[in-house]
Design an enzyme around this catalytic site. Structure first.
Site, PDB file in Angstrom:
ATOM      1  N   HIS A  62     -14.175   9.471   0.222  1.00 44.52           N
ATOM      2  CA  HIS A  62     -14.835   9.854  -1.023  1.00 44.52           C
ATOM      3  C   HIS A  62     -16.070   9.012  -1.292  1.00 44.52           C
ATOM      4  CE1 HIS A  62     -15.098  11.438  -5.123  1.00 44.52           C
ATOM      5  NE2 HIS A  62     -15.328  10.198  -5.514  1.00 44.52           N
ATOM      6  N   HIS A 113     -13.617  16.374  -8.813  1.00 42.80           N
ATOM      7  CA  HIS A 113     -12.461  15.577  -9.217  1.00 42.80           C
ATOM      8  C   HIS A 113     -11.219  16.403  -8.919  1.00 42.80           C
ATOM      9  CE1 HIS A 113     -11.368  11.973 -11.901  1.00 42.80           C
ATOM     10  NE2 HIS A 113     -12.172  11.551 -10.950  1.00 42.80           N
TER      11      HIS A 113
END
Length: 766
Positions: A62, A113
């Site tokens: 990420h 998210h």
């Protein structure tokens, strides 16, 4: 008597140097064996537990883009000097910034998210919104609007009914409490997202050009200040780890806690930051999102011209039991880090005091080249900051065109049974209007405040969101996000360009000149060669498409590991396009209001049903090749739409995409409840198609517009002079109930509205 808690011995740098063989939990932190070996080589010893924590979160997929960054050279290779003219800040900063004229700059970005929102839907979605807002704040801008591209599994699956209400409540709750309008996005349902819903969040902010701020720590002796909320145990590892593993039995056995957001604290933080910027007391600034303090300290130091020294024990805590490595990994929300000259420190503190925002000097910029972090005087981190923030592992993952693709592409929609008469066409239209992807989404969007701040000019269900930036001149921006993942599944290169084209078209439909792109690239596991091939093809498609259209990619996000076991989501490269308008009062809505206006179809229609909504909804079919991309036609169409809007030649415009002409006509009719009479003969004869294809094909570069009769000659002359394909296909008629497709069928407004509005309400509102 209070029980004594045994605490592990503090793992200092000196201790690490004398205990090289101590076992460390590098695997549990998501690191590979060779990555752990690289860390030992970089620091020249085994890392301390605090250093290991930093590297683990910053080298996660990420944060480091370790599987994707080798392909990002395609952005640079396809960005021309002309494309850079309006680009003030590009890829590599917290968000891209573009010049929109009159001294105004706009920053915008979309991020994911996804995994946190599956684990804890409300807080996952809420903190996704909060995080993207802070990215915009950190550029020096005032956030002015948000958007939310969302994707869920089967509408009727129990887990969708668990996840969706929480996600929607989280998006709305955070944005509404802060006081930012939600002006658009998408809600898409597909079985491929059943175990991996996608929660992407976009924010746009505005500032004067001279007020841009960057994330850097320069100037020896400048103070490093943490301000905002206290640091807690929520989100330790957070999105950094969650977004770097698949949801399967082989993933981490202990999921890190999802962050907890406080929108009211963020609202205060926004105003505090804007006052700090106005006082010119901030030299560099970074928000604390993924990887928390590990990211903020290492990125600021890495982007600066020296080193940094931090006293970690000075961090204000909500939980006094947190260990140093937990403090470094915590992703607690509503926190920022600033670099401030010593002479401006008192003024900085006075402003944070005025806003009742806690601010603490943690350290300062040094003349060295290392990031040094101490804990009660003991050195627990001593590393080159670039090795943490920017020089992590780079993987050249294997690529392989998936074996399934030949068979999938061979099975087009040509053999599917089509309606044989007007009744069948009418029935299919109503079926599409009631389908999860095309039905009315107001049960969701009514939970969002789209008009707060008073500068929203267009919002859902219009094709693009439009928000005013300058209240004096009316200058503003239009934004749209789009992606048809079924097209990307059939052909990721073409599918990515189709997403770009649709978002570009929607912005132009509103009357704005497309200016810049942000993207959120949602894919399965990068360890799957087929997924990496999809990813590379998508990036290539976007980069080459942007070059053709002449608009740069300003930044975005990659989300991998959207996969459950061996089942990955469809490749979903969500594309956001931002356009600029001289005056938002001239924006073009997507529905017609005035009887007597003539309706024109712009663009040519081909027999292109593969991957489209008709095949998906009516037959449950996916196969064939997606519609043809013609970016030159998109540019021409965009120019026509922008000029027509500026000159008052059109009163309404609606792009043709999912569901084709039939859905565009129905939505334009339902928008304000004004009917229309439609004829298809000219289009069918010109394009060599039947009425069914004219209604349901998803050919690109097409729009329907309503034109005042007084402007019809000027409008058609402009189309003819520019070579824009156009045909007069109808008239707005307030005496027609709904749609009258002459020679084929009529459908009443109430029938369309009932089919369109009942789907989500029946599932979620009883």
């Amino acid at each position: 008597m209070t029980a004594q808690v045994d605490r592990p011995t503090l793992d200092t740098v000196s201790h690490a140097a004398t205990t090289p063989d101590s076992e460390q939990p590098w695997s549990e932190l998501g690191l590979k064996e060779d990555e752990y070996a690289s860390i030992r080589e970089i620091v020249g010893r085994r890392p301390t537990s605090a250093e290991l924590a930093m590297y683990s979160v910053m080298w996660s997929e990420h944060c480091s883009y370790k599987s994707s960054k080798v392909h990002f050279s395609l952005w640079g290779e396809n960005t021309t000097d002309e494309m850079r003219e309006k680009l003030l800040v590009g890829i590599g900063e917290n968000a891209g910034v573009v010049d929109i004229g009159d001294g105004w700059a706009v920053t915008f970005k979309v991020e994911s998210h996804n995994h946190p929102s599956y684990v804890e839907p409300y807080q996952g979605a809420a903190t996704g919104v909060g995080g993207i807002i802070r990215d915009i704040m950190s550029m020096g801008a005032r956030p002015i609007a948000v958007m939310d591209p969302l994707r869920f599994g089967n509408l009727h699956h129990p887990d969708t009914q668990r996840v969706l209400p929480g996600v929607v409540a989280g998006v709305g709750g955070y944005g509404n409490c802060i006081g930012l309008p939600n002006i658009g996005g998408e809600v898409v349902f597909d079985d491929c997202y059943q175990g991996n819903p996608l929660v992407n969040a976009l924010c746009v902010g505005a500032m004067r050009v001279e007020d841009i701020h960057l994330a850097k720590a320069s100037g020896v002796g400048n103070k490093v200040i943490l301000f905002g909320a206290k640091t807690g145990g929520d989100g330790i590892g957070g999105v950094s780890v969650l977004a770097s593993e698949t949801f399967d039995e082989g993933g981490p056995t202990k999921r890190p806690a999802v962050q907890v957001g406080d929108p009211f604290a963020e609202k205060v933080l926004i105003e505090c930051c804007l006052d700090l910027y106005a006082a010119h007391v901030v030299d560099g600034i970074q928000d604390l999102g993924g990887a928390g303090l590990s990211c903020a300290t290492s990125e600021l130091a890495s982007n600066g011209d020296g080193g940094m020294q931090i006293e970690l024990d000075r961090v204000p805590l909500r939980d006094a039991s947190l260990r140093p490595e937990e403090i470094l990994m915590s992703e607690s929300q509503e926190r920022m880090m600033a670099v401030v000259e010593p002479g401006k420190l008192d003024e900085f503190m006075a402003i944070t005091d005025r806003w009742d925002v806690e601010a603490t000097v943690l350290g300062e910029v040094t003349d060295g080249d290392h990031l040094v972090i101490t804990w009660h005087g003991e050195v627990i981190v001593d590393v080159p900051p670039r090795s943490v923030a920017h020089e992590g592992p780079t993987y050249h993952r294997p690529l392989a065109r998936p074996d399934y693709l030949d068979l999938l592409q061979a099975g087009g929609a040509a053999t599917l049974a089509k309606p044989v008469d007007g009744d069948g066409l009418r029935s299919d239209l109503l079926t599409l209007l009631a389908s999860p992807n095309l039905c009315d989404k107001s049960w969701i969007t009514d939970q969002y405040d789209r008009y707060v701040l008073g500068n929203t000019a267009l919002a859902m269900p219009d094709d693009a969101g439009v928000v005013r930036v300058d209240e004096e001149t009316g200058r503003g921006v239009a934004i749209s996000t789009d992606c048809n993942s079924r097209f990307a599944k059939l052909d990721p290169y073409t599918g990515a360009q189709l997403a770009l084209a649709e978002s570009y078209r929607n912005v132009a439909t509103a009357g704005a000149v497309p200016l810049a792109v942000t993207d959120c690239l949602n894919f399965g596991s990068p360890e799957d060669p087929g997924v990496m091939w999809q990813f590379r093809e998508s990036v290539k498609g976007i980069a080459e498409g942007c070059k053709t259209l002449g608009i740069p990619v300003t930044g975005g996000n990659v989300s991998f590991y959207n996969q459950t076991g061996d089942t990955a989501i469809h490749p979903t490269p969500v594309i956001g396009v931002l356009g600029v308008m001289d005056d938002v009062a001239r924006r073009t809505p997507s529905g017609w209001k005035t009887a007597g206006q003539v309706i024109y179809l712009l663009g040519a229609t081909r027999n292109e049903l593969d991957g489209g909504e008709w095949a998906h909804v009516v037959h449950g079919h996916l196969g064939g090749l997606p519609p043809k991309v013609d970016l030159g036609a998109e540019q021409l169409l965009g120019d026509i739409l922008v000029n027509a809007s500026r000159d008052g030649l059109v009163d309404a415009a609606h792009d043709l995409s999912d569901g084709g002409l039939a859905i565009a006509l129905a939505e334009a009719t339902m928008r304000y409840g004004v009917g229309a009479r439609i004829w298809l003969d000219e289009v069918c004869e010109r394009d060599g198609i039947d009425a069914f294809t004219a209604l349901f094909s998803e050919s690109t570069a097409r729009v329907v517009v309503s034109v005042p009769r007084s402007e019809e000659v000027r409008f058609t002359d402009m189309c003819t002079a520019r070579g824009q394909v156009h045909a007069r296909i109808g008239v707005v008629d307030d005496e027609t109930d709904g749609l009258d497709v002459q020679g084929h069928f009529s459908v009443g407004l109430s029938d369309m509205t009932d089919a369109h509005t009942r789907t989500l309400r029946e599932v979620f509102a009883g």
